[in-house]
Design an enzyme around this catalytic site. Structure first.
Site, PDB file in Angstrom:
ATOM      1  N   LYS A  42       8.896   1.915  11.632  1.00  0.00           N
ATOM      2  CA  LYS A  42       8.464   0.540  11.821  1.00  0.00           C
ATOM      3  C   LYS A  42       8.273  -0.165  10.484  1.00  0.00           C
ATOM      4  O   LYS A  42       8.220  -1.400  10.416  1.00  0.00           O
ATOM      5  CB  LYS A  42       7.111   0.528  12.564  1.00  0.00           C
ATOM      6  CG  LYS A  42       7.140   1.198  13.897  1.00  0.00           C
ATOM      7  CD  LYS A  42       5.724   1.294  14.485  1.00  0.00           C
ATOM      8  CE  LYS A  42       5.593   2.518  15.313  1.00  0.00           C
ATOM      9  NZ  LYS A  42       4.199   2.858  15.636  1.00  0.00           N
ATOM     10  N   GLY A  43       8.138   0.626   9.429  1.00  0.00           N
ATOM     11  CA  GLY A  43       7.698   0.089   8.140  1.00  0.00           C
ATOM     12  C   GLY A  43       8.531  -1.030   7.556  1.00  0.00           C
ATOM     13  O   GLY A  43       8.021  -1.863   6.813  1.00  0.00           O
ATOM     14  N   GLU A  98      14.971   0.021   4.129  1.00  0.00           N
ATOM     15  CA  GLU A  98      13.839   0.944   4.238  1.00  0.00           C
ATOM     16  C   GLU A  98      12.645   0.367   3.481  1.00  0.00           C
ATOM     17  O   GLU A  98      12.807  -0.400   2.534  1.00  0.00           O
ATOM     18  CB  GLU A  98      14.324   2.309   3.692  1.00  0.00           C
ATOM     19  CG  GLU A  98      13.373   3.449   3.635  1.00  0.00           C
ATOM     20  CD  GLU A  98      12.681   3.846   4.917  1.00  0.00           C
ATOM     21  OE1 GLU A  98      12.083   2.984   5.577  1.00  0.00           O
ATOM     22  OE2 GLU A  98      12.679   5.050   5.216  1.00  0.00           O
ATOM     23  N   ASP A  99      11.454   0.719   3.931  1.00  0.00           N
ATOM     24  CA  ASP A  99      10.259   0.189   3.265  1.00  0.00           C
ATOM     25  C   ASP A  99      10.005   0.853   1.915  1.00  0.00           C
ATOM     26  O   ASP A  99       9.820   0.189   0.910  1.00  0.00           O
ATOM     27  CB  ASP A  99       9.024   0.312   4.176  1.00  0.00           C
ATOM     28  CG  ASP A  99       8.794   1.722   4.715  1.00  0.00           C
ATOM     29  OD1 ASP A  99       9.607   2.643   4.433  1.00  0.00           O
ATOM     30  OD2 ASP A  99       7.808   1.924   5.441  1.00  0.00           O
ATOM     31  N   ASP A 102       9.766   7.812  -1.024  1.00  0.00           N
ATOM     32  CA  ASP A 102       8.707   8.619  -1.625  1.00  0.00           C
ATOM     33  C   ASP A 102       9.344   9.939  -2.075  1.00  0.00           C
ATOM     34  O   ASP A 102       9.950  10.010  -3.135  1.00  0.00           O
ATOM     35  CB  ASP A 102       7.617   8.783  -0.560  1.00  0.00           C
ATOM     36  CG  ASP A 102       6.379   9.483  -1.067  1.00  0.00           C
ATOM     37  OD1 ASP A 102       6.087   9.388  -2.257  1.00  0.00           O
ATOM     38  OD2 ASP A 102       5.697  10.135  -0.250  1.00  0.00           O
ATOM     39  N   VAL A 152       0.302   3.203  -0.668  1.00  0.00           N
ATOM     40  CA  VAL A 152       0.186   1.756  -0.515  1.00  0.00           C
ATOM     41  C   VAL A 152       0.337   1.339   0.947  1.00  0.00           C
ATOM     42  O   VAL A 152       0.978   2.022   1.747  1.00  0.00           O
ATOM     43  CB  VAL A 152       1.245   1.023  -1.375  1.00  0.00           C
ATOM     44  CG1 VAL A 152       0.955   1.192  -2.861  1.00  0.00           C
ATOM     45  CG2 VAL A 152       2.659   1.507  -1.059  1.00  0.00           C
TER      46      VAL A 152
HETATM   47  P1  IMP Z   1       9.726  10.259   2.188  1.00  0.00           P
HETATM   48  O1  IMP Z   1      10.541  10.976   3.219  1.00  0.00           O
HETATM   49  O2  IMP Z   1       8.724  11.156   1.552  1.00  0.00           O
HETATM   50  O3  IMP Z   1      10.558   9.537   1.155  1.00  0.00           O
HETATM   51  O4  IMP Z   1       8.850   9.229   2.943  1.00  0.00           O
HETATM   52  C1  IMP Z   1       9.351   8.079   3.391  1.00  0.00           C
HETATM   53  C2  IMP Z   1       8.482   7.461   4.450  1.00  0.00           C
HETATM   54  O5  IMP Z   1       7.103   7.834   4.326  1.00  0.00           O
HETATM   55  C3  IMP Z   1       8.516   5.992   4.271  1.00  0.00           C
HETATM   56  O6  IMP Z   1       9.582   5.414   4.968  1.00  0.00           O
HETATM   57  C4  IMP Z   1       7.164   5.562   4.772  1.00  0.00           C
HETATM   58  O7  IMP Z   1       7.235   5.367   6.156  1.00  0.00           O
HETATM   59  C5  IMP Z   1       6.260   6.722   4.457  1.00  0.00           C
HETATM   60  N1  IMP Z   1       5.527   6.501   3.195  1.00  0.00           N
HETATM   61  C6  IMP Z   1       5.755   7.075   1.992  1.00  0.00           C
HETATM   62  N2  IMP Z   1       4.906   6.633   1.059  1.00  0.00           N
HETATM   63  C7  IMP Z   1       4.123   5.725   1.683  1.00  0.00           C
HETATM   64  C8  IMP Z   1       3.040   4.884   1.240  1.00  0.00           C
HETATM   65  O8  IMP Z   1       2.620   4.864   0.061  1.00  0.00           O
HETATM   66  N3  IMP Z   1       2.480   4.093   2.184  1.00  0.00           N
HETATM   67  C9  IMP Z   1       2.903   4.058   3.475  1.00  0.00           C
HETATM   68  N4  IMP Z   1       3.904   4.822   3.932  1.00  0.00           N
HETATM   69  C10 IMP Z   1       4.508   5.656   3.042  1.00  0.00           C
HETATM   70 MG    MG Z   2       9.721   4.140   6.478  1.00  0.00          MG
END
Ligand code: IMP
Ligand code: MG
Length: 174
Positions: A42-43, A98-99, A102, A152
């Site tokens: 949803k982000g 994508e939002d 990470d 965040v």
């Molecule tokens: P990744 O797979 O670790 O790159 O995580 C990606 C997903 O984790 C993002 O699409 C977000 O939905 C969530 N996410 C990662 N960091 C944050 C943050 O700082 N705040 C809120 N959601 C996050």
């Molecule tokens: Mg996301």
């Protein structure tokens, strides 16, 4: 949740508005004719809605939903596909919206499954990136802002489904 509140504003509404407009113009320049945006729910909903307003001309969109975070601020490393696309990608210029990137695990997974559907091209636009947290090497062609390792919220991003409504990006601190 009562002891976790967003405090410091990391990115203001004005900063986000300006950068999103720049990204939209850059994407349009790269794909002047065919363009298909895939927003990750949803982000990314707020980012998408602002982004698409600044993309003039032909553009279509679709949504996907994945889950990578349980309740909390740490990644499980596990990605689940919750909602798939409504249309095919065959021959389309696709940009994933994508939002935040990470660890990169979610995006890598998405890129892999979307590439398998034979788009003409596949690129990624992320509003935010936390490069210091990256666990996998994943390519992002359009990045809004690179930020330090903070959790965040706001502008679509949540903590336990809260704070998506903030018009700015804030750091969530204990
Ligand atoms: P990744 O797979 O670790 O790159 O995580 C990606 C997903 O984790 C993002 O699409 C977000 O939905 C969530 N996410 C990662 N960091 C944050 C943050 O700082 N705040 C809120 N959601 C996050
Ligand atoms: Mg996301």
């Amino acid at each position: 949740m009562a002891d976790l509140r967003p405090n410091e504003i990391l990115l203001t509404e004005a900063q986000i508005r300006q950068r999103v407009r720049e990204l939209a113009e850059e994407i349009r320049r790269d794909f002047p004719d065919d363009l298909h945006l895939i927003a990750v729910l949803k982000g990314a909903f707020m980012f998408l809605s602002d982004l698409i307003r600044h993309i003039s001309g032909p553009v279509s969109l679709d949504f996907m939903a994945v889950s990578s975070y349980a309740k909390g601020t740490t990644s499980s490393g596990e990605v689940r596909l919750l909602k798939d696309l409504d249309t095919t990608l065959d021959g389309r210029n696709v940009v994933i919206v994508e939002d935040i990137v990470d660890t990169g695990l979610t995006l890598l997974y998405l890129q892999e499954i979307l590439r398998a559907r034979n788009p003409r091209s596949l690129r990624t636009a992320c509003l935010l990136s936390k490069p210091s947290r990256r666990q996998v090497n994943v390519k992002v062609e359009y990045t809004g802002f690179s930020i330090d390792d903070h959790f965040v919220v706001g502008y679509g991003l949540d903590f336990a489904e809260q704070y998506r409504n903030l018009p700015h990006i804030a750091v969530l601190e204990p």
